[in-house]
Design a protein around this motif. Structure first.
Motif, PDB file in Angstrom:
ATOM      1  N   GLU A 159      14.114 -11.673 -57.198  1.00  0.00           N
ATOM      2  CA  GLU A 159      14.536 -12.491 -56.065  1.00  0.00           C
ATOM      3  C   GLU A 159      15.912 -13.101 -56.320  1.00  0.00           C
ATOM      4  O   GLU A 159      16.743 -13.188 -55.397  1.00  0.00           O
ATOM      5  N   GLU A 160      16.165 -13.498 -57.555  1.00  0.00           N
ATOM      6  CA  GLU A 160      17.489 -14.042 -57.881  1.00  0.00           C
ATOM      7  C   GLU A 160      18.567 -12.970 -57.722  1.00  0.00           C
ATOM      8  O   GLU A 160      19.622 -13.198 -57.128  1.00  0.00           O
ATOM      9  N   ILE A 161      18.308 -11.776 -58.252  1.00  0.00           N
ATOM     10  CA  ILE A 161      19.289 -10.691 -58.163  1.00  0.00           C
ATOM     11  C   ILE A 161      19.507 -10.276 -56.710  1.00  0.00           C
ATOM     12  O   ILE A 161      20.644 -10.000 -56.294  1.00  0.00           O
ATOM     13  N   ALA A 162      18.423 -10.242 -55.925  1.00  0.00           N
ATOM     14  CA  ALA A 162      18.529  -9.817 -54.534  1.00  0.00           C
ATOM     15  C   ALA A 162      19.400 -10.756 -53.712  1.00  0.00           C
ATOM     16  O   ALA A 162      19.895 -10.366 -52.648  1.00  0.00           O
ATOM     17  N   GLY A 163      19.600 -11.974 -54.188  1.00  0.00           N
ATOM     18  CA  GLY A 163      20.448 -12.933 -53.489  1.00  0.00           C
ATOM     19  C   GLY A 163      21.913 -12.851 -53.855  1.00  0.00           C
ATOM     20  O   GLY A 163      22.742 -13.570 -53.279  1.00  0.00           O
ATOM     21  N   LYS A 164      22.261 -11.976 -54.806  1.00  0.00           N
ATOM     22  CA  LYS A 164      23.659 -11.807 -55.212  1.00  0.00           C
ATOM     23  C   LYS A 164      24.331 -10.741 -54.354  1.00  0.00           C
ATOM     24  O   LYS A 164      23.687 -10.031 -53.582  1.00  0.00           O
TER      25      LYS A 164
END
Length: 263
Positions: free
Chosen positions: A200-205
């Motif tokens: 989820e963190e990576i998908a927000g980059k």
């Protein structure tokens, strides 16, 4: 019977090995299903990160030896040498497809990751393991060597003496030892939850920057003996990102103290 499921939501592809009753052991149908699952994501621009896991009590117990009786009497050269998937044969593509994907792949391990299962995990960018996970480079038990991409991946992850010891002995090792050797990234009580949180963190980059970063890291690993080439590639990749819509949205979001919206 389905061997692999793929679910995509919020730019995260959940890829799950679904032969849990057999500890997700690799039979020919499952190998093909894993390759198909990975290759189905290759050109999917909506996917920004992949979470790879196995249902049931094990990630993957390795080769289902009995199921490969169909190859008895086959010429090993004819079976293994053709490059059916770019630079790989089918068995290698089961692992290498995850490294070839243009987006990060996060792997969640529990129970065992033996032989081919261990090599599949090594194909991921990041590996989370439950505390009681056991891993093994198991092929020597059957009088063979790792041949699913392990030797293309292990030298980037751990020391030569560790690779030799694991390959020569086929001895299982636990998650704590795997962490010390660099073969898992983190030990987590719930590795799927940990992988999803990072996903989820990576998908927000920035999607374009994440894809560029994975490609650049791969280039740097393959050309670590040529720093000039790596420095030039850094500059080339950066020039494709600066001032483009995704980067401008990141800047605007940071200034406005909000989450970026990449559409």
């Amino acid at each position: 019977m389905a061997r692999v499921s793929v679910e995509i939501e919020n730019h995260i592809a959940r890829v799950t090995l679904t032969r849990g009753d057999k500890m997700n052991a690799l039979d020919p149908e499952m190998m093909q299903a894993i390759v198909d699952a990975g290759e189905s994501l290759m050109d999917n621009e909506d996917v920004r990160v992949v979470v790879l896991s196995g249902e049931g009590k094990a990630f993957c117990a390795g080769l289902d030896v009995m199921s490969f009786g169909i190859h008895a009497g086959s010429d090993p050269v004819e079976l293994l040498m053709p490059r059916s998937h770019g630079n790989a044969n089918l068995f290698q593509q089961v692992v290498m497809v995850w490294r070839k994907l243009p987006v990060p792949v996060l792997c969640a391990l529990q129970g065992v990751a033996y032989g081919g299962g261990c090599q599949i995990a090594l194909g991921a960018d990041v590996r989370f393991a439950a505390p009681d996970t056991k891993m093994a480079v198991m092929e020597m038990k059957w009088g063979i060597v790792p041949d699913m991409g392990g030797m293309a991946l292990l030298p980037h992850l751990t020391r030569s003496d560790v690779i030799r010891r694991l390959t020569y002995t086929a001895a299982p090792f636990d998650a704590a030892q795997a962490l010390d050797w660099g073969l898992v990234s983190e030990i987590a009580e719930d590795p799927v939850a940990a992988a999803m949180a990072l996903a989820e963190e990576i998908a927000g980059k920035s999607p374009s920057a994440i894809r560029a970063a994975k490609a650049l890291i791969g280039f740097a690993e393959e050309n670590k003996g040529d720093p000039d080439a790596v420095l030039l590639e850094e500059s080339r990749v950066q020039s494709t990102l600066m001032g483009k819509p995704h980067q401008m949205e990141v800047i605007a979001a940071n200034l406005q103290k909000r989450k970026p919206n990449f559409g």
